[in-house]
Design an enzyme around this catalytic site. Sequence first.
Site, PDB file in Angstrom:
ATOM      1  N   TYR A  39       0.704  -1.226   0.116  1.00 40.84           N
ATOM      2  CA  TYR A  39      -0.181   0.045  -0.329  1.00 40.84           C
ATOM      3  C   TYR A  39       0.795   0.929  -0.427  1.00 40.84           C
ATOM      4  O   TYR A  39       0.249   2.860   0.287  1.00 40.84           O
ATOM      5  CB  TYR A  39      -1.164  -0.108   1.253  1.00 40.84           C
ATOM      6  CG  TYR A  39      -1.893  -0.766   0.959  1.00 40.84           C
ATOM      7  CD1 TYR A  39      -3.036  -0.950  -0.171  1.00 40.84           C
ATOM      8  CD2 TYR A  39      -3.014  -1.656   2.001  1.00 40.84           C
ATOM      9  CE1 TYR A  39      -4.052  -1.685  -0.534  1.00 40.84           C
ATOM     10  CE2 TYR A  39      -3.848  -2.523   2.108  1.00 40.84           C
ATOM     11  CZ  TYR A  39      -4.687  -2.450   0.729  1.00 40.84           C
ATOM     12  OH  TYR A  39      -5.400  -3.392   0.711  1.00 40.84           O
ATOM     13  N   PHE A  81      -5.715   7.275   6.215  1.00 39.73           N
ATOM     14  CA  PHE A  81      -6.335   5.672   6.480  1.00 39.73           C
ATOM     15  C   PHE A  81      -5.641   5.303   6.146  1.00 39.73           C
ATOM     16  O   PHE A  81      -6.162   3.589   6.344  1.00 39.73           O
ATOM     17  CB  PHE A  81      -7.791   5.565   5.709  1.00 39.73           C
ATOM     18  CG  PHE A  81      -7.513   5.484   4.271  1.00 39.73           C
ATOM     19  CD1 PHE A  81      -7.108   4.521   3.171  1.00 39.73           C
ATOM     20  CD2 PHE A  81      -8.357   6.850   3.717  1.00 39.73           C
ATOM     21  CE1 PHE A  81      -6.858   4.414   1.786  1.00 39.73           C
ATOM     22  CE2 PHE A  81      -7.835   7.169   1.670  1.00 39.73           C
ATOM     23  CZ  PHE A  81      -7.206   5.877   0.985  1.00 39.73           C
ATOM     24  N   ARG A 101     -10.567  -6.320 -12.901  1.00 43.89           N
ATOM     25  CA  ARG A 101     -11.011  -4.992 -11.898  1.00 43.89           C
ATOM     26  C   ARG A 101     -13.108  -4.557 -12.408  1.00 43.89           C
ATOM     27  O   ARG A 101     -13.802  -4.017 -11.362  1.00 43.89           O
ATOM     28  CB  ARG A 101     -10.456  -3.459 -12.436  1.00 43.89           C
ATOM     29  CG  ARG A 101      -9.365  -3.517 -11.437  1.00 43.89           C
ATOM     30  CD  ARG A 101      -8.403  -2.435 -11.661  1.00 43.89           C
ATOM     31  NE  ARG A 101      -8.922  -0.703 -11.319  1.00 43.89           N
ATOM     32  CZ  ARG A 101      -8.236  -0.957 -10.062  1.00 43.89           C
ATOM     33  NH1 ARG A 101      -8.392  -1.981  -9.249  1.00 43.89           N
ATOM     34  NH2 ARG A 101      -9.432   0.257  -9.635  1.00 43.89           N
ATOM     35  N   THR A 110     -14.401   0.556  -6.255  1.00 46.65           N
ATOM     36  CA  THR A 110     -13.629   0.090  -4.781  1.00 46.65           C
ATOM     37  C   THR A 110     -15.065   0.885  -4.068  1.00 46.65           C
ATOM     38  O   THR A 110     -15.262  -0.356  -2.890  1.00 46.65           O
ATOM     39  CB  THR A 110     -12.385   1.291  -4.992  1.00 46.65           C
ATOM     40  OG1 THR A 110     -11.473   1.066  -5.704  1.00 46.65           O
ATOM     41  CG2 THR A 110     -11.862   1.347  -3.051  1.00 46.65           C
ATOM     42  N   ARG A 117     -18.153  -6.450  -5.129  1.00 45.00           N
ATOM     43  CA  ARG A 117     -17.534  -5.452  -4.267  1.00 45.00           C
ATOM     44  C   ARG A 117     -19.660  -5.561  -4.154  1.00 45.00           C
ATOM     45  O   ARG A 117     -20.187  -5.761  -3.267  1.00 45.00           O
ATOM     46  CB  ARG A 117     -17.287  -4.685  -4.916  1.00 45.00           C
ATOM     47  CG  ARG A 117     -15.273  -5.016  -4.009  1.00 45.00           C
ATOM     48  CD  ARG A 117     -15.179  -4.080  -4.832  1.00 45.00           C
ATOM     49  NE  ARG A 117     -13.583  -3.637  -4.080  1.00 45.00           N
ATOM     50  CZ  ARG A 117     -12.600  -2.924  -4.739  1.00 45.00           C
ATOM     51  NH1 ARG A 117     -12.397  -2.468  -6.395  1.00 45.00           N
ATOM     52  NH2 ARG A 117     -11.318  -3.648  -5.110  1.00 45.00           N
ATOM     53  N   ASN A 170     -13.812  -4.165   1.947  1.00 46.76           N
ATOM     54  CA  ASN A 170     -13.945  -4.203   0.000  1.00 46.76           C
ATOM     55  C   ASN A 170     -14.124  -5.979  -0.594  1.00 46.76           C
ATOM     56  O   ASN A 170     -14.147  -5.763  -2.426  1.00 46.76           O
ATOM     57  CB  ASN A 170     -14.285  -3.395  -1.207  1.00 46.76           C
ATOM     58  CG  ASN A 170     -12.641  -3.207  -0.824  1.00 46.76           C
ATOM     59  OD1 ASN A 170     -11.885  -3.593  -0.655  1.00 46.76           O
ATOM     60  ND2 ASN A 170     -12.765  -1.751  -1.685  1.00 46.76           N
ATOM     61  N   HIS A 183      -8.986  -6.749  -3.499  1.00 44.92           N
ATOM     62  CA  HIS A 183      -7.828  -6.051  -4.375  1.00 44.92           C
ATOM     63  C   HIS A 183      -7.630  -6.897  -5.952  1.00 44.92           C
ATOM     64  O   HIS A 183      -7.440  -8.150  -6.274  1.00 44.92           O
ATOM     65  CB  HIS A 183      -6.829  -6.158  -3.462  1.00 44.92           C
ATOM     66  CG  HIS A 183      -5.758  -5.794  -4.089  1.00 44.92           C
ATOM     67  ND1 HIS A 183      -5.760  -4.379  -4.097  1.00 44.92           N
ATOM     68  CD2 HIS A 183      -4.667  -5.866  -4.651  1.00 44.92           C
ATOM     69  CE1 HIS A 183      -4.009  -3.588  -5.204  1.00 44.92           C
ATOM     70  NE2 HIS A 183      -3.783  -4.747  -5.151  1.00 44.92           N
ATOM     71  N   GLU A 229       2.610  -6.187  -7.429  1.00 44.15           N
ATOM     72  CA  GLU A 229       2.266  -6.764  -6.753  1.00 44.15           C
ATOM     73  C   GLU A 229       2.622  -8.187  -6.406  1.00 44.15           C
ATOM     74  O   GLU A 229       2.995  -9.150  -5.710  1.00 44.15           O
ATOM     75  CB  GLU A 229       0.989  -6.259  -6.659  1.00 44.15           C
ATOM     76  CG  GLU A 229       0.347  -4.778  -6.308  1.00 44.15           C
ATOM     77  CD  GLU A 229      -1.063  -4.937  -7.137  1.00 44.15           C
ATOM     78  OE1 GLU A 229      -1.943  -5.675  -6.827  1.00 44.15           O
ATOM     79  OE2 GLU A 229      -0.669  -3.193  -6.299  1.00 44.15           O
TER      80      GLU A 229
HETATM   81  P1  PCG Z   1      -7.783  -1.320  -2.693  1.00 35.94           P
HETATM   82  O1  PCG Z   1      -7.149  -2.315  -2.224  1.00 35.94           O
HETATM   83  O2  PCG Z   1      -7.931  -1.334  -3.871  1.00 35.94           O
HETATM   84  O3  PCG Z   1      -6.653  -0.237  -2.257  1.00 35.94           O
HETATM   85  C1  PCG Z   1      -6.770   0.576  -1.637  1.00 35.94           C
HETATM   86  C2  PCG Z   1      -8.211   0.160  -0.478  1.00 35.94           C
HETATM   87  O4  PCG Z   1      -8.362   1.460   0.321  1.00 35.94           O
HETATM   88  C3  PCG Z   1      -9.116   0.303  -1.037  1.00 35.94           C
HETATM   89  O5  PCG Z   1      -9.262  -1.206  -1.977  1.00 35.94           O
HETATM   90  C4  PCG Z   1     -10.489   0.124   0.083  1.00 35.94           C
HETATM   91  O6  PCG Z   1     -10.418  -0.238   0.710  1.00 35.94           O
HETATM   92  C5  PCG Z   1      -9.512   1.320   0.471  1.00 35.94           C
HETATM   93  N1  PCG Z   1     -10.144   2.637   1.177  1.00 35.94           N
HETATM   94  C6  PCG Z   1      -9.830   3.338  -0.132  1.00 35.94           C
HETATM   95  N2  PCG Z   1     -11.074   4.735   0.603  1.00 35.94           N
HETATM   96  C7  PCG Z   1     -10.754   4.512   2.087  1.00 35.94           C
HETATM   97  C8  PCG Z   1     -10.897   5.161   3.049  1.00 35.94           C
HETATM   98  O7  PCG Z   1     -11.650   6.599   3.481  1.00 35.94           O
HETATM   99  N3  PCG Z   1     -10.864   4.648   4.560  1.00 35.94           N
HETATM  100  C9  PCG Z   1     -10.805   3.426   4.893  1.00 35.94           C
HETATM  101  N4  PCG Z   1      -9.900   3.168   5.406  1.00 35.94           N
HETATM  102  N5  PCG Z   1     -10.213   2.397   3.257  1.00 35.94           N
HETATM  103  C10 PCG Z   1     -10.565   3.157   1.917  1.00 35.94           C
END
Ligand code: PCG
Length: 139
Positions: free
Chosen positions: A51, A59, A87, A93, A104, A114, A117, A128
Amino acid sequence: MAIQTTFLMVKPDGVKRQLVGDIVDRFERKGFELKGAKLMQVTEELAKKHYAEHAERPFFGELVEFITSGPVFAMVWEGENVISVARLMMGATNPAESAPGTIRGDYSTTLSHNVIHGSDSLAAAEREIGLFFNENELV
Ligand code: PCG
């Protein structure tokens, strides 16, 4: 025609909810080919690398905490345009915007939990896959 490889990962919420079988089934039925897969515990070090692009987001801590909270199911899939098609199959997302019929859209209600990934570009897929798999784990 572009044969690509992508990295997909069922997140801890998806593993706990026993959605691995359904998710693998969706990609198999679509016609993609599984090249590698493993159930694994993500370490804090790996989570921070995975990440890294979100390191400055408020976050980031939650992201790392969640992805290390239980086992994930990491996978490598191959197929025509698999990066963008996977995707589409995952859905947006934000589960509030993901269409019914997508992973999702069918299974999640929150942005942080969610279920899955998927790499969002060729460069991300390469990076990755390299982070999560050794070459001898892929066929
Ligand atoms: P992913 O796995 O695509 O990669 C980044 C992740 O950040 C995304 O999935 C979401 O699950 C997570 N994400 C995005 N926005 C937020 C947020 O505002 N809060 C939190 N806790 N997670 C977030």
